[in-house]
Design an enzyme around this catalytic site. Structure first.
Site, PDB file in Angstrom:
ATOM      1  N   PRO A 104      50.072  31.810  27.139  1.00  0.00           N
ATOM      2  CA  PRO A 104      50.990  32.827  26.623  1.00  0.00           C
ATOM      3  C   PRO A 104      50.705  34.179  27.274  1.00  0.00           C
ATOM      4  CG  PRO A 104      49.287  32.335  25.001  1.00  0.00           C
ATOM      5  CD  PRO A 104      49.081  31.377  26.142  1.00  0.00           C
ATOM      6  N   PRO A 105      51.738  34.978  27.523  1.00  0.00           N
ATOM      7  CA  PRO A 105      51.508  36.245  28.216  1.00  0.00           C
ATOM      8  C   PRO A 105      50.915  37.310  27.302  1.00  0.00           C
ATOM      9  CG  PRO A 105      53.836  35.995  27.690  1.00  0.00           C
ATOM     10  CD  PRO A 105      53.161  34.728  27.235  1.00  0.00           C
ATOM     11  N   GLY A 110      44.015  35.732  29.916  1.00  0.00           N
ATOM     12  CA  GLY A 110      44.008  35.754  31.388  1.00  0.00           C
ATOM     13  C   GLY A 110      45.351  35.458  32.011  1.00  0.00           C
ATOM     14  N   SER A 111      46.450  35.730  31.286  1.00  0.00           N
ATOM     15  CA  SER A 111      47.769  35.383  31.837  1.00  0.00           C
ATOM     16  C   SER A 111      48.058  36.136  33.130  1.00  0.00           C
ATOM     17  CB  SER A 111      48.872  35.649  30.811  1.00  0.00           C
ATOM     18  OG  SER A 111      48.829  37.003  30.401  1.00  0.00           O
ATOM     19  N   SER A 112      47.710  37.424  33.184  1.00  0.00           N
ATOM     20  CA  SER A 112      48.055  38.180  34.405  1.00  0.00           C
ATOM     21  C   SER A 112      47.189  37.717  35.570  1.00  0.00           C
ATOM     22  CB  SER A 112      47.930  39.688  34.177  1.00  0.00           C
ATOM     23  OG  SER A 112      46.576  40.042  34.005  1.00  0.00           O
ATOM     24  N   ALA A 113      45.921  37.397  35.305  1.00  0.00           N
ATOM     25  CA  ALA A 113      45.046  36.916  36.383  1.00  0.00           C
ATOM     26  C   ALA A 113      45.515  35.541  36.861  1.00  0.00           C
ATOM     27  CB  ALA A 113      43.603  36.854  35.901  1.00  0.00           C
ATOM     28  N   ALA A 114      45.879  34.653  35.917  1.00  0.00           N
ATOM     29  CA  ALA A 114      46.360  33.312  36.300  1.00  0.00           C
ATOM     30  C   ALA A 114      47.671  33.437  37.074  1.00  0.00           C
ATOM     31  CB  ALA A 114      46.547  32.442  35.063  1.00  0.00           C
ATOM     32  N   ASP A 155      38.469  38.950  35.111  1.00  0.00           N
ATOM     33  CA  ASP A 155      39.505  37.959  34.803  1.00  0.00           C
ATOM     34  C   ASP A 155      39.900  37.141  36.030  1.00  0.00           C
ATOM     35  OD1 ASP A 155      39.397  39.257  32.375  1.00  0.00           O
ATOM     36  OD2 ASP A 155      41.560  39.444  32.145  1.00  0.00           O
TER      37      ASP A 155
HETATM   38  C1  MEV Z   1      40.219  41.875  29.678  1.00  0.00           C
HETATM   39  O1  MEV Z   1      40.420  40.454  29.685  1.00  0.00           O
HETATM   40  C2  MEV Z   1      38.747  42.172  29.764  1.00  0.00           C
HETATM   41  C3  MEV Z   1      38.374  43.656  29.670  1.00  0.00           C
HETATM   42  O2  MEV Z   1      36.945  43.697  29.726  1.00  0.00           O
HETATM   43  C4  MEV Z   1      38.956  44.464  30.800  1.00  0.00           C
HETATM   44  C5  MEV Z   1      38.338  44.125  32.159  1.00  0.00           C
HETATM   45  O3  MEV Z   1      37.285  43.503  32.247  1.00  0.00           O
HETATM   46  O4  MEV Z   1      38.976  44.540  33.150  1.00  0.00           O
HETATM   47  C6  MEV Z   1      38.816  44.272  28.366  1.00  0.00           C
END
Ligand code: MEV
Length: 324
Positions: A104-105, A110-114, A155
């Site tokens: 889910p976004p 990790g939706s944006s990284a995936a 991420d």
């Molecule tokens: C976000 O998934 C994790 C945070 O630590 C931000 C980051 O590491 O860039 C909140």
């Protein structure tokens, strides 16, 4: 010679320990999820165009100039991906990219990284350029900057590498200097639940940065304490000590609440998890709403998932496998 179709995939992720503190140089531990996103690239004379059927708009097309709303940063990150892969000319950009899958976004999984890593892998595949993990990481960092402003890099690093790993941001981060695969002594059964976010990751990270600039000392102490919990978490993970891991989840969550990144919805999910028999529970990712992790005895997972659904939340059970 260009191929007609390119494909790529990447998993989602959960942060077991150390979110936010990792932005300030402390270690964090994260694991790739068994589910993720896949991307397919095809030639399309009307491109560049992006479709993400699972994320709403009924499969509506996202174009570079006219995305608007919540699709604005996705469309800007898509433009960065095309450039990073070397698809610069209008002709080279005649592509359609379709992204689909089960993350889910915008809830901290990790939706944006995936999205970034799956799209980059598919575009590199389509363009016929083999890309090393280092190349994908550097390009994904540029996309993550569009989504998150000042990401630690955790991420997209875990999403690119997979498995369970410790991550620490370096002065001049490289894959090797920042990332260490970790042994997991026993499989971890997790229930992941979530509520809609009140703030984006970018917003939560920026608000914390402002607070820490005003009151550096208490925040530095909290980051140090989170760093200590993460170090102890690494030992408990390797020993497969579920009781200790649960206790450390609870401790890490308390410190995240003290940082001000937990919301009432996060607290409610944590409390339902604990009442449902969790060894421990914590928010995962940036907070400000979004996802909570419960470390569970396996036999109690399905009843906890039903509890969340009854209370109007979404949830699924997942396992992080043991690794030597
Ligand atoms: C976000 O998934 C994790 C945070 O630590 C931000 C980051 O590491 O860039 C909140």
């Amino acid at each position: 010679m260009k191929r007609r179709v390119g494909t790529g995939a990447a998993p989602g992720k959960v942060i077991l320990f150390g979110e936010h503190a990792v932005v300030y140089g402390r270690p964090a531990i994260a694991a790739a999820l068994g589910t993720g996103l896949g991307a397919t690239v095809e030639a399309d004379a009307t491109g560049p165009v992006l479709r993400i059927p699972a994320w709403g708009r009924g499969g509506q097309q996202v174009r570079l100039e006219s995305a608007g709303g919540s699709f604005e940063s996705i469309s800007r990150a898509f433009a960065v991906a095309l450039t990073q892969v070397g698809l610069i000319s209008a002709e080279a950009r005649q592509v359609a990219v379709t992204v689909d899958g089960g993350i889910p976004p915008g809830v901290g999984l990790g939706s944006s990284a995936a999205f970034s890593v799956a799209v980059l892998r598919a575009l590199f595949d389509y363009a016929g350029h083999p890309a090393s993990p280092q190349t994908v990481l550097a390009a994904a960092m540029e996309m993550e900057r569009v989504f998150h402003g000042t990401p630690s890099g955790l991420d997209h690093t875990i999403v690119t590498h997979g498995g369970c790993a410790r991550f620490q941001r370096g002065q001049a981060p490289t894959f090797e200097s920042t990332f260490e695969s970790l042994p997991v002594g026993r499989p971890l059964t997790l229930v992941v639940s979530w509520s809609p976010r009140e703030l984006t990751t970018r917003g939560v990270v920026a608000r914390l940065r402002e607070r820490r600039e005003r009151y550096p000392l208490p925040f530095e102490r909290l980051f140090d304490a989170i760093g200590e919990v993460t170090r102890e978490g690494q030992v408990a993970l390797s020993n497969g000590d579920l009781e200790q891991l649960g206790l450390l989840f609870d401790h890490n969550h308390g410190l995240l609440s003290a940082l001000g990144v937990s919301t009432l919805a996060n607290e409610q999910l944590v409390s339902l998890s604990r009442r449902g028999g969790a060894y421990g529970a914590k928010l995962t990712g940036a907070g400000g709403g979004g996802a909570v992790l419960a470390l569970m005895p396996e036999e109690r997972c399905s009843s906890l998932v039903s509890t969340f659904e009854r209370e109007g939340f979404k949830a699924f059970a997942t396992t992080i496998e043991a690794t030597p």
